[in-house]
Design a protein around this motif. Structure first.
Motif, PDB file in Angstrom:
ATOM      1  N   ALA A 588       0.854  -1.184   0.000  1.00  0.00           N
ATOM      2  CA  ALA A 588       0.000   0.000   0.000  1.00  0.00           C
ATOM      3  C   ALA A 588       0.891   1.236   0.000  1.00  0.00           C
ATOM      4  O   ALA A 588       1.742   1.392   0.881  1.00  0.00           O
ATOM      5  N   GLY A 589       0.720   2.077  -0.981  1.00  0.00           N
ATOM      6  CA  GLY A 589       1.567   3.252  -1.109  1.00  0.00           C
ATOM      7  C   GLY A 589       0.790   4.539  -0.927  1.00  0.00           C
ATOM      8  O   GLY A 589      -0.445   4.566  -0.909  1.00  0.00           O
ATOM      9  N   GLY A 590       1.527   5.603  -0.791  1.00  0.00           N
ATOM     10  CA  GLY A 590       0.930   6.927  -0.682  1.00  0.00           C
ATOM     11  C   GLY A 590       1.241   7.760  -1.901  1.00  0.00           C
ATOM     12  O   GLY A 590       2.046   7.386  -2.759  1.00  0.00           O
ATOM     13  N   THR A 591       0.612   8.917  -1.991  1.00  0.00           N
ATOM     14  CA  THR A 591       0.790   9.848  -3.107  1.00  0.00           C
ATOM     15  C   THR A 591       1.276  11.185  -2.582  1.00  0.00           C
ATOM     16  O   THR A 591       0.805  11.662  -1.538  1.00  0.00           O
ATOM     17  N   LEU A 592       2.224  11.773  -3.294  1.00  0.00           N
ATOM     18  CA  LEU A 592       2.673  13.131  -3.006  1.00  0.00           C
ATOM     19  C   LEU A 592       2.512  13.941  -4.280  1.00  0.00           C
ATOM     20  O   LEU A 592       3.060  13.578  -5.323  1.00  0.00           O
ATOM     21  N   LYS A 593       1.735  14.992  -4.211  1.00  0.00           N
ATOM     22  CA  LYS A 593       1.539  15.843  -5.378  1.00  0.00           C
ATOM     23  C   LYS A 593       1.611  17.303  -4.956  1.00  0.00           C
ATOM     24  O   LYS A 593       1.549  17.633  -3.767  1.00  0.00           O
ATOM     25  N   GLY A 594       1.753  18.155  -5.943  1.00  0.00           N
ATOM     26  CA  GLY A 594       1.867  19.562  -5.608  1.00  0.00           C
ATOM     27  C   GLY A 594       2.182  20.416  -6.805  1.00  0.00           C
ATOM     28  O   GLY A 594       2.000  20.016  -7.962  1.00  0.00           O
ATOM     29  N   THR A 595       2.679  21.602  -6.531  1.00  0.00           N
ATOM     30  CA  THR A 595       2.992  22.570  -7.576  1.00  0.00           C
ATOM     31  C   THR A 595       4.342  23.205  -7.302  1.00  0.00           C
ATOM     32  O   THR A 595       4.815  23.254  -6.164  1.00  0.00           O
ATOM     33  N   VAL A 596       4.949  23.682  -8.383  1.00  0.00           N
ATOM     34  CA  VAL A 596       6.182  24.465  -8.304  1.00  0.00           C
ATOM     35  C   VAL A 596       5.862  25.862  -8.807  1.00  0.00           C
ATOM     36  O   VAL A 596       5.325  26.022  -9.912  1.00  0.00           O
ATOM     37  N   ARG A 597       6.168  26.875  -8.001  1.00  0.00           N
ATOM     38  CA  ARG A 597       5.871  28.255  -8.369  1.00  0.00           C
ATOM     39  C   ARG A 597       7.133  29.097  -8.408  1.00  0.00           C
ATOM     40  O   ARG A 597       8.085  28.857  -7.662  1.00  0.00           O
ATOM     41  N   ASP A 598       7.124  30.080  -9.293  1.00  0.00           N
ATOM     42  CA  ASP A 598       8.207  31.055  -9.342  1.00  0.00           C
ATOM     43  C   ASP A 598       8.034  32.036  -8.187  1.00  0.00           C
ATOM     44  O   ASP A 598       6.948  32.607  -7.995  1.00  0.00           O
ATOM     45  N   GLY A 599       9.102  32.241  -7.418  1.00  0.00           N
ATOM     46  CA  GLY A 599       8.993  33.101  -6.254  1.00  0.00           C
ATOM     47  C   GLY A 599       8.715  34.547  -6.576  1.00  0.00           C
ATOM     48  O   GLY A 599       8.090  35.255  -5.781  1.00  0.00           O
ATOM     49  N   ALA A 600       9.153  35.021  -7.748  1.00  0.00           N
ATOM     50  CA  ALA A 600       8.962  36.424  -8.106  1.00  0.00           C
ATOM     51  C   ALA A 600       7.549  36.704  -8.602  1.00  0.00           C
ATOM     52  O   ALA A 600       6.957  37.739  -8.286  1.00  0.00           O
ATOM     53  N   ARG A 601       6.963  35.767  -9.379  1.00  0.00           N
ATOM     54  CA  ARG A 601       5.662  36.024  -9.987  1.00  0.00           C
ATOM     55  C   ARG A 601       4.528  35.248  -9.325  1.00  0.00           C
ATOM     56  O   ARG A 601       3.367  35.567  -9.515  1.00  0.00           O
ATOM     57  N   GLY A 602       4.863  34.197  -8.605  1.00  0.00           N
ATOM     58  CA  GLY A 602       3.829  33.401  -7.985  1.00  0.00           C
ATOM     59  C   GLY A 602       3.115  32.468  -8.936  1.00  0.00           C
ATOM     60  O   GLY A 602       2.140  31.826  -8.552  1.00  0.00           O
ATOM     61  N   GLU A 603       3.591  32.356 -10.173  1.00  0.00           N
ATOM     62  CA  GLU A 603       2.944  31.515 -11.165  1.00  0.00           C
ATOM     63  C   GLU A 603       3.599  30.141 -11.215  1.00  0.00           C
ATOM     64  O   GLU A 603       4.790  29.989 -10.941  1.00  0.00           O
ATOM     65  N   GLU A 604       2.806  29.135 -11.601  1.00  0.00           N
ATOM     66  CA  GLU A 604       3.341  27.793 -11.743  1.00  0.00           C
ATOM     67  C   GLU A 604       4.333  27.733 -12.888  1.00  0.00           C
ATOM     68  O   GLU A 604       4.142  28.390 -13.915  1.00  0.00           O
ATOM     69  N   THR A 605       5.393  26.931 -12.715  1.00  0.00           N
ATOM     70  CA  THR A 605       6.462  26.909 -13.711  1.00  0.00           C
ATOM     71  C   THR A 605       7.071  25.515 -13.798  1.00  0.00           C
ATOM     72  O   THR A 605       7.085  24.780 -12.804  1.00  0.00           O
ATOM     73  N   PRO A 606       7.573  25.113 -14.970  1.00  0.00           N
ATOM     74  CA  PRO A 606       8.214  23.793 -15.102  1.00  0.00           C
ATOM     75  C   PRO A 606       9.465  23.683 -14.240  1.00  0.00           C
ATOM     76  O   PRO A 606      10.163  24.671 -13.995  1.00  0.00           O
ATOM     77  N   ALA A 607       9.753  22.476 -13.808  1.00  0.00           N
ATOM     78  CA  ALA A 607      10.943  22.236 -12.985  1.00  0.00           C
ATOM     79  C   ALA A 607      11.271  20.755 -12.991  1.00  0.00           C
ATOM     80  O   ALA A 607      10.425  19.913 -13.286  1.00  0.00           O
ATOM     81  N   ARG A 608      12.518  20.439 -12.665  1.00  0.00           N
ATOM     82  CA  ARG A 608      12.954  19.073 -12.429  1.00  0.00           C
ATOM     83  C   ARG A 608      12.883  18.801 -10.937  1.00  0.00           C
ATOM     84  O   ARG A 608      13.170  19.668 -10.117  1.00  0.00           O
ATOM     85  N   LEU A 609      12.533  17.568 -10.574  1.00  0.00           N
ATOM     86  CA  LEU A 609      12.312  17.220  -9.183  1.00  0.00           C
ATOM     87  C   LEU A 609      13.074  15.962  -8.809  1.00  0.00           C
ATOM     88  O   LEU A 609      13.168  15.027  -9.602  1.00  0.00           O
ATOM     89  N   LEU A 610      13.593  15.950  -7.588  1.00  0.00           N
ATOM     90  CA  LEU A 610      14.197  14.765  -6.998  1.00  0.00           C
ATOM     91  C   LEU A 610      13.604  14.584  -5.607  1.00  0.00           C
ATOM     92  O   LEU A 610      13.547  15.530  -4.811  1.00  0.00           O
ATOM     93  N   LEU A 611      13.168  13.347  -5.330  1.00  0.00           N
ATOM     94  CA  LEU A 611      12.509  13.034  -4.070  1.00  0.00           C
ATOM     95  C   LEU A 611      13.227  11.885  -3.398  1.00  0.00           C
ATOM     96  O   LEU A 611      13.564  10.891  -4.040  1.00  0.00           O
ATOM     97  N   GLY A 612      13.480  12.006  -2.103  1.00  0.00           N
ATOM     98  CA  GLY A 612      14.139  10.941  -1.365  1.00  0.00           C
ATOM     99  C   GLY A 612      13.703  10.935   0.086  1.00  0.00           C
ATOM    100  O   GLY A 612      13.130  11.907   0.592  1.00  0.00           O
ATOM    101  N   ARG A 613      13.967   9.822   0.779  1.00  0.00           N
ATOM    102  CA  ARG A 613      13.622   9.708   2.194  1.00  0.00           C
ATOM    103  C   ARG A 613      14.569  10.557   3.025  1.00  0.00           C
ATOM    104  O   ARG A 613      15.800  10.454   2.903  1.00  0.00           O
ATOM    105  N   CYS A 614      14.027  11.396   3.893  1.00  0.00           N
ATOM    106  CA  CYS A 614      14.851  12.234   4.757  1.00  0.00           C
ATOM    107  C   CYS A 614      15.575  11.367   5.789  1.00  0.00           C
ATOM    108  O   CYS A 614      15.000  10.425   6.344  1.00  0.00           O
ATOM    109  N   GLY A 615      16.839  11.687   6.005  1.00  0.00           N
ATOM    110  CA  GLY A 615      17.591  11.009   7.049  1.00  0.00           C
ATOM    111  C   GLY A 615      18.084   9.633   6.698  1.00  0.00           C
ATOM    112  O   GLY A 615      18.777   9.006   7.501  1.00  0.00           O
TER     113      GLY A 615
END
Length: 759
Positions: A588-615
């Protein structure tokens, strides 16, 4: 151990390319590499043998490394399968209204389709009315409305596309509906020229504006011609939508249909061309897409036939894959141009020479020599040129070694009429041929006695083995040979060499995948890593009943794992080649979803992502991309995760301590802030360098860098740790090709690291 683990990652690069293009996150894991197989080439025959078995316990300490996709040609999709859902579960209605994104007006005749969120593939028939279901795609009526009967309790993905070029496409996630629920959903569909796109072209060396650069905004497709199932030709078909020249400040802008045009090509006299991605984030002058052009290189080539004199109607062709030509600003998202490749040709004159100018620098250029349009030699080493370099080369035809041999099966019976492939080896370990590698290999066909031969083979290391005649999408074939190649070395000046290839026929691992509830799991990919030979195999999709057949394989033990289908990866299982009735049960797995926004404009923007277990000191990790600013990771094991994002313009973001629970869905938002730029150059003569970059305990970047080339990426500010490992076709046994660097990055700063000199 790190070097062995990274070597396993190298072997899985081709598989990774397919996963990253699938537009959904895939868990990326690599098994440990085995020791180098024994292979001698000399006056007597050489034979592929497997090394002694490694300790199974050692295979559990894996380390994952994602690399940039590096396919030589795009995979062909598997024929879609219709998702099957119990009619008793179809107890909800989705009421859709399509409207113009800008005006809000209703849009009639928009094709609407729905599929299960976790289905890897699906298909539906087109219907003319406004009522549909999972297997029937309706059209919106005059009021822009359509009604879809859908299953309750499952996540869905809804797609709408226009019936003509003036109406675009939109895709959204739909949260599970309750039984009997009637949910209304408004889809804002783009129409007309909805995107004002801005470009600025600068010189890479000094960032000076380039006036008069030619900018082309286009779309392309690849057409393949086949005879009797064998590819005979390929062509890139281009449609240039808008073109023009940059002004004195290097600027250019145009109105486009955002859904129709995804590529731009930029070239200027004296510079190498660059391909780039069209994106909505470049919709204002101050947000113009920056394209960096490097000074072009020139190649003066001389071709000397074996009998002297000119090569009749001869020419030289250089080519490289489209994804290698993306400018540094474009490398921040997983972008593959629709332009599969670019080429440069030059005719040979009476002296057997030609000049090829305005070549791109810093990318591997594949070399082919042609006579009357037919390729007579394509096994020459790749060329990587420096900016502004003028290089002279001389190639001799017919002066190489004759590499001959015999292909036999596991019973020592000759294999007749089978293709054998030959390709320069990037590493000193066995490789698995893919059907999609056919463009870059030399081919010979065995006779009735299983004999084959390659003439004019140059010195160095080579991969040679049975051709991959089936794609990984195709099912089990008891006669299929495992396309595993032997690595052989041709000594300088050797006139002849002999090799014995012992292949294995129809060897598979078969089984089923079950979801956490014990039901058949469709849409799951299966990977297997041979612990003795150090090679990987892949099945991209389980069947509707959850079954799979991994192979054809070489003998040995395989570490198996599964990913996709919405569940978390099962516990690793080890099976012998030939095993049947293997059962993999997804967690049984979970889902992580969300958005990436530009800090200057606040608009959603393309990006590359890397996800890993903390610690986790040696974590599993996942790569993904937010194409339009939105992202989703499915099938995550419960735990606490860290997430890093990189985007064009040197923008980065890091989020720590994101909690994921089994069966739940977590949401997170990343805000990009100005960072720094890291340039890593691999100065080796062959092979590639692979690196990981850490900010504290968070992995923020991981790339591969081909010999002679440079990788450039956005990185966060502060203290960073760079860990590198490089692999040469001719490694120095006295040197450990591994290095670490401690770096400190400031806002807007560019850090440069050169590694592998002397390799």
């Amino acid at each position: 151990m790190k070097r062995l683990t990274l070597l396993g990652a190298v072997l899985a690069v081709a598989l990774l390319a397919v996963w990253l293009l699938a537009l959904r996150p895939e868990r990326i894991e690599t098994g440990p590499s085995a020791t180098e197989p024994e292979a001698q080439v000399g006056r007597g025959p050489a034979e592929l043998t497997l090394p002694a078995r490694v300790d199974e316990a050692a295979t559990t300490a894996t380390r994952e490394l994602a690399t940039s996709p590096r396919t030589e040609s795009e995979p062909q999709p598997k024929p879609p399968q219709v998702a099957q859902v119990d009619e008793a579960e179809s107890a909800a209605l989705l009421l859709v209204r399509a409207v113009d994104q800008r005006s809000g007006d209703s849009l009639p005749s928009v094709r609407v389709s729905v599929r299960l969120q976790h289905a890897r593939s699906s298909s539906s028939r087109h219907v003319q009315g406004s009522r549909g279901s999972l297997d029937a795609s309706p059209l919106t009526d005059a009021a822009g409305r359509a009604e879809l009967e859908v299953p309750a309790g499952v996540e869905l993905r809804l797609t709408a596309r226009g019936a003509d070029e003036n109406v675009g496409r939109v895709e959204v996630e739909v949260e599970p509906l309750a039984r009997g629920e009637r949910r209304e959903l408004v889809l804002e569909v783009p129409t007309g020229n909805d995107l004002h796109f801005f470009v600025r072209v600068l010189a890479h060396e000094d960032r000076a504006p380039i006036a008069g650069a030619q900018v082309e905004l286009l779309r392309a497709s690849t057409r393949t011609t086949s005879v009797d199932g064998k590819e005979t030709s390929r062509a890139v078909l281009e449609t240039i939508v808008v073109e023009g020249l940059t002004d004195e400040e290097g600027r250019f802008d145009a109105w486009l249909r955002s859904w129709s045009v995804r590529d731009l090509r930029v070239r200027a006299p004296g510079y190498g061309l660059v391909l780039g991605q069209v994106g909505k984030e470049h919709d204002a002058p101050e947000l113009a897409k920056v394209v960096l052009l490097s000074s072009a290189a020139t190649l003066r080539a001389r071709v000397q036939p074996d009998r002297g004199g000119p090569l009749p109607d001869g020419s030289v062709r250089l080519w490289t894959e489209g994804h290698r030509l993306t400018g540094s600003e474009s490398r921040e998202t997983y972008y593959y141009p629709s332009i599969s490749w670019q080429e440069w040709r030059g005719p040979l004159n009476a002296e057997g020479t030609c000049t090829l100018a305005e070549l791109p620098a810093g990318v591997p250029l594949h070399v082919e020599i042609l006579r009357a349009g037919e390729v007579v030699k394509k096994d020459l080493p790749d060329l990587v040129l420096e900016p502004g370099e003028q290089r002279e080369v001389e190639w001799s035809l017919g002066s190489g070694c004759r590499l001959a041999g015999t292909l036999v099966d596991e019973h020592d019976a000759p294999v007749a009429g089978h293709a054998v492939w030959l390709q320069r080896a990037a590493h000193d370990v066995p490789c698995v041929f893919s059907k999609y590698s056919a463009r870059s290999v030399a081919e010979s066909t065995t006779d009735e006695a299983g004999r084959f031969a390659f003439d004019d083979v140059g010195p160095g290391r080579w991969c040679i083995g049975p051709a991959a005649v089936r794609s990984e999408w195709e099912g089990r074939d008891p006669q299929a040979l495992a396309p595993v190649a032997l690595v052989v070395e041709i000594p300088e000046g050797s006139p002849t060499e002999q090799v014995l290839l012992r292949a294995h026929r129809g060897l598979y691992i078969e089984g089923r995948v079950l979801d956490p509830a014990g039901e058949p799991a469709r849409g799951v990919s299966i990977s297997g890593f041979n612990m003795e030979a150090g090679v990987s195999f892949h099945v991209p999709d389980t069947e509707e009943d959850g079954s799979f057949a991994l192979g054809p394989l070489v003998p040995g033990r395989y570490g198996l794992w599964a990913r996709g289908g919405g569940g978390a990866s099962p516990d690793r299982l080890v099976a012998e080649a030939g095993a049947r009735d293997i059962v993999l049960v997804m967690k049984a797995g979970g889902t992580l979803k969300g958005t990436v926004r530009d800090g200057a404009r606040g608009e959603e923007t393309p990006a590359r992502l890397l996800l890993g277990r903390c610690g986790d000191p040696d974590p599993s990790w996942w790569a993904n991309h937010a194409r339009d600013g939105a992202f989703r990771f499915d099938g995550l094991e419960p735990g606490t995760y860290c997430l890093a994002a990189r985007a064009s313009g040197g923008r980065t973001a890091i989020v720590r301590d994101v909690v994921v629970v089994a069966g739940g869905s977590s949401e997170v938002e990343l805000t990009l802030v100005p960072g720094a730029t890291l340039r890593v150059k691999y100065a080796g003569k062959s092979g590639e360098l692979m690196y990981e970059l850490f900010s504290g305990d968070v992995r923020v970047a991981a790339e591969s860098v081909a010999a002679g080339t440079t990788s450039e990426t956005a990185v966060p500010i502060g203290r960073l740790r760079l860990e590198c490992d490089w692999f040469s076709a001719d490694p120095d046994p006295n040197e450990d090709a591994y290095a670490t660097r401690e770096l400190v990055a400031g806002v807007g700063e560019t850090l440069e690291v050169v590694l592998g000199e002397g390799h």
